[in-house]
Design a protein around this motif. Structure first.
Motif, mmCIF file in Angstrom:
data_model
loop_
_atom_site.group_PDB
_atom_site.id
_atom_site.type_symbol
_atom_site.label_atom_id
_atom_site.label_comp_id
_atom_site.label_asym_id
_atom_site.label_seq_id
_atom_site.Cartn_x
_atom_site.Cartn_y
_atom_site.Cartn_z
ATOM 1 N N ASP A 44 0.809 -1.222 0.000
ATOM 2 C CA ASP A 44 0.000 0.000 0.000
ATOM 3 C C ASP A 44 0.841 1.270 0.000
ATOM 4 O O ASP A 44 0.337 2.354 -0.278
ATOM 5 C CB ASP A 44 -0.954 0.011 1.206
ATOM 6 N N LEU A 45 2.126 1.148 0.333
ATOM 7 C CA LEU A 45 2.999 2.312 0.290
ATOM 8 C C LEU A 45 3.228 2.791 -1.135
ATOM 9 O O LEU A 45 3.447 3.976 -1.382
ATOM 10 C CB LEU A 45 4.347 1.984 0.941
ATOM 11 N N THR A 46 3.200 1.857 -2.119
ATOM 12 C CA THR A 46 3.519 2.231 -3.498
ATOM 13 C C THR A 46 2.352 2.094 -4.465
ATOM 14 O O THR A 46 2.345 2.749 -5.501
ATOM 15 C CB THR A 46 4.689 1.380 -4.030
ATOM 16 N N ILE A 47 1.374 1.256 -4.138
ATOM 17 C CA ILE A 47 0.289 1.026 -5.098
ATOM 18 C C ILE A 47 -0.483 2.315 -5.376
ATOM 19 O O ILE A 47 -0.949 2.553 -6.498
ATOM 20 C CB ILE A 47 -0.662 -0.090 -4.595
ATOM 21 N N VAL A 48 -0.587 3.183 -4.372
ATOM 22 C CA VAL A 48 -1.338 4.434 -4.541
ATOM 23 C C VAL A 48 -0.547 5.450 -5.358
ATOM 24 O O VAL A 48 -1.134 6.274 -6.067
ATOM 25 C CB VAL A 48 -1.711 5.007 -3.156
ATOM 26 N N VAL A 49 0.790 5.375 -5.301
ATOM 27 C CA VAL A 49 1.626 6.357 -6.007
ATOM 28 C C VAL A 49 1.316 6.338 -7.497
ATOM 29 O O VAL A 49 1.230 7.390 -8.146
ATOM 30 C CB VAL A 49 3.114 6.074 -5.738
ATOM 31 N N VAL A 50 1.158 5.143 -8.072
ATOM 32 C CA VAL A 50 0.875 5.016 -9.501
ATOM 33 C C VAL A 50 -0.461 5.677 -9.861
ATOM 34 O O VAL A 50 -0.627 6.215 -10.962
ATOM 35 C CB VAL A 50 0.865 3.527 -9.907
ATOM 36 N N ALA A 51 -1.402 5.650 -8.930
ATOM 37 C CA ALA A 51 -2.748 6.159 -9.208
ATOM 38 C C ALA A 51 -2.903 7.649 -8.933
ATOM 39 O O ALA A 51 -3.976 8.215 -9.202
ATOM 40 C CB ALA A 51 -3.775 5.382 -8.371
ATOM 41 N N LEU A 52 -1.877 8.319 -8.417
ATOM 42 C CA LEU A 52 -2.029 9.715 -8.001
ATOM 43 C C LEU A 52 -2.533 10.649 -9.105
ATOM 44 O O LEU A 52 -3.427 11.472 -8.856
ATOM 45 C CB LEU A 52 -0.706 10.234 -7.428
ATOM 46 N N SER A 182 -9.816 1.080 -12.601
ATOM 47 C CA SER A 182 -9.826 2.495 -12.254
ATOM 48 C C SER A 182 -8.993 2.687 -11.005
ATOM 49 O O SER A 182 -8.621 1.717 -10.330
ATOM 50 C CB SER A 182 -11.254 3.013 -12.024
ATOM 51 N N TRP A 183 -8.731 3.946 -10.651
ATOM 52 C CA TRP A 183 -7.919 4.223 -9.475
ATOM 53 C C TRP A 183 -8.565 3.711 -8.200
ATOM 54 O O TRP A 183 -7.878 3.412 -7.221
ATOM 55 C CB TRP A 183 -7.663 5.726 -9.354
ATOM 56 N N ARG A 184 -9.902 3.599 -8.194
ATOM 57 C CA ARG A 184 -10.587 3.152 -6.985
ATOM 58 C C ARG A 184 -10.198 1.718 -6.601
ATOM 59 O O ARG A 184 -10.252 1.343 -5.422
ATOM 60 C CB ARG A 184 -12.102 3.262 -7.159
ATOM 61 N N TRP A 185 -9.784 0.929 -7.589
ATOM 62 C CA TRP A 185 -9.454 -0.461 -7.311
ATOM 63 C C TRP A 185 -8.130 -0.614 -6.594
ATOM 64 O O TRP A 185 -7.857 -1.700 -6.046
ATOM 65 C CB TRP A 185 -9.490 -1.268 -8.603
#
Length: 536
Positions: A44-52, A182-185
């Motif tokens: 979770d530290l990096t998965i969100v970075v791609v979706a920013l 989508s980013w929500r996933w």
């Protein structure tokens, strides 16, 4: 005084017994639950970075507010780690691990459903709180479930592999989910996994019971606020690029105030802990130079690694034009390199000892990072990135195994939660330090290079050179790419220096031997430790 030694009092022996789990009937399932928990938290530290960028477009974040999608998780996670680890010691590790997984899963669901900025930031903070409950208790469950020696070495090897593979897995999963769904996933994906792991954990994890101590509320408040403010201040301190000007934020009011308040609170925390009969952080945990060295190495690894991943990801996308998915694929060779040396380290630690592996791993990792600093805008993936990332993976595998092994060696059974929390705090604070310091060095060098290119272009114009618009744009793009390569290479040199510091710690501070990890019982604490009679 260590629980279970002839000199320990009855309270200490009772607390130690209550804190030690029975041998697991299904060790494979137990380890799978613990490893999956660690993978979720790190991923979770990096998965969100791609979706920013997609989150920014969907919810209308400004550049400054967008940082809080990352910072809210990091601040809550780092600030609550010690408290989460101690809660496991006092209230039962299985209980706190399951509670952490449920909080993390619910927060992930709320994050995926977010329709506004405040909603998403609050969900990210709640995710960090859940992670701070789950991460240290997962590691401490290994310490009290698997006996020292080969069983614990094997379990720590799997756990530590997840600690670093999760970073790359987050980039890959984020790229796939954003590209095809989508980013929500990137949030929704945690929900079924977290609920499933929590359900299995309730059935297979051994219950460790509760210790007889109580929470150190003043220590908890000062530690949580102090670490959270430190991570927040460092997260906002890094120099940024504004055209050809490097704008330093170290003097910003919010940064100075945060770091000053963090210093005051952490000093207050030390004073409180020295006087408390039930400390959140018993100083006996830090008396071992080997454990303290492991916590310092954890801090250094976080400093070097987070900065490297951040700037290398930016480089391959900005300079080489890689998509998010192709960027994630570029890191794939890193995974087998880490897994190979992780497995070798957990086998070799009982044969050649931890210290030679620490020395070799830090030297190899530093060499890989120095090689990466030679990367230029003209490099290719094959001749510029592949070799360094393989060397880094080979060096970092042993370091991650030994950070966790040595950080828990000979620790009192009732202190494993706080010892696990210290390893994780080191990585979280180290990551914030890395982005702040390496970012300052890198962006300052980028700005300097851009100013030099601008001056050269002005001199050429004075000499009568009049390029076409297309030629001028090409020259400007080339100058920008050269500036990024130059600045980021300076950042990688700083990371290499940090890895050399690990080598120095291993050479001159660490004295842990093969026998220390062979399965002997905890070593007695020095006589006169008034707090030793109470493990909580």
């Amino acid at each position: 005084m260590t629980a279970g030694t002839p000199h320990a009092g009855p309270a200490a022996r009772q607390a130690g017994a209550a804190s030690t789990a029975q041998p697991p009937r299904r060790p494979g399932l137990v380890l799978a639950v613990i490893a999956t928990t660690q993978l979720m938290v790190v991923l979770d530290l990096t998965i969100v970075v791609v979706a920013l960028p997609h989150i920014q477009a969907a919810l209308g974040f400004s550049g400054t507010n967008l940082e809080w999608v990352v910072n809210a998780y990091a601040v809550a996670f780092g600030g609550l780690l010690l408290l989460g680890g101690r809660a496991g010691d006092l209230l039962g590790r299985r209980r706190i691990l399951i509670a952490g997984l449920l909080v993390f899963s619910l927060a992930s669901l709320l994050g995926g459903l977010a329709t506004g900025q405040a909603w998403l930031i609050a969900a990210r903070a709640a995710q960090g709180a859940g992670a701070a409950m789950a991460a240290p208790t997962a590691l401490s469950l290994i310490a009290v479930t698997f006996p020292e020696g080969r069983p614990r070495n094997r379990a720590i090897g799997v756990y530590s592999a997840m600690a670093i593979v999760g970073i790359v897995a987050g980039l890959i999963a984020g790229g796939l989910l954003v590209t095809y769904l989508s980013w929500r996933w990137v949030f929704f994906v945690n929900v079924p996994i977290g609920l499933a792991v929590a359900a299995v954990a309730a059935r297979v994890l051994p219950e460790t019971g509760r210790s007889t101590g109580r929470f150190d509320l003043p220590g908890a408040l000062t530690a949580t606020a102090g670490v959270a403010l430190l991570v927040y201040g460092l997260s906002n301190a890094a120099t940024t690029l504004d055209g050809v000007v490097a704008t330093s934020h170290w003097g910003d009011t919010k940064v100075v105030a945060s770091l000053a308040a963090a210093a005051v609170l952490l000093i207050a925390f030390v004073v409180i802990e020295a006087r408390s009969s039930h400390p959140l952080l018993p100083f006996r945990v830090l008396r071992s130079r080997d454990r303290s060295g492991a916590y310092l190495i954890s801090l250094c690894v976080g400093t070097a690694l987070v900065g490297m991943f951040f700037f290398l990801t930016l480089f391959v996308q900005e300079v080489w034009g890689y998509s998010a998915l192709r960027t994630a694929a570029a890191y794939l060779p890193f995974v087998p390199a880490v897994l190979a040396t992780t497995a070798a380290a957990q086998q070799g630690v009982s044969r050649i000892g931890p210290r030679p592996l620490l020395i070799a791993g830090s030297a190899v990792a530093a060499g890989g990072m120095f090689w990466l600093s030679r990367l230029t805008e003209h490099s290719t993936y094959a001749n510029g990135m592949l070799g360094p990332e393989l060397l880094l993976g080979l060096g970092l595998g042993p370091l991650f195994v030994l950070i966790f092994l040595v950080g828990l060696t000979k620790v009192n059974p009732g202190d494993t939660g706080v010892a696990s929390g210290l390893v994780n705090v080191g990585q979280q604070v180290g990551g914030a330090i890395g982005l702040a310091i390496i970012g300052t060095v890198a962006w300052t060098a980028v700005a300097s290079s851009l100013r030099s290119a601008q001056a050269a272009a002005a001199a050429a114009a004075k000499a009568g050179a009049h390029p076409s618009a297309a030629q001028a744009a090409a020259v400007q793009a080339q100058a920008y790419h050269h500036a990024l390569a130059t600045g980021f290479s300076r950042g990688y040199l700083v990371s290499a220096g940090v890895l050399v510091l690990i080598l120095i710690i291993a050479l001159f501070m660490m004295r842990v031997s093969r026998a220390d990890l062979s399965g002997a019982g905890p070593a007695p604490e020095p006589a006169g430790d008034a707090s030793a009679a109470n493990l909580a």
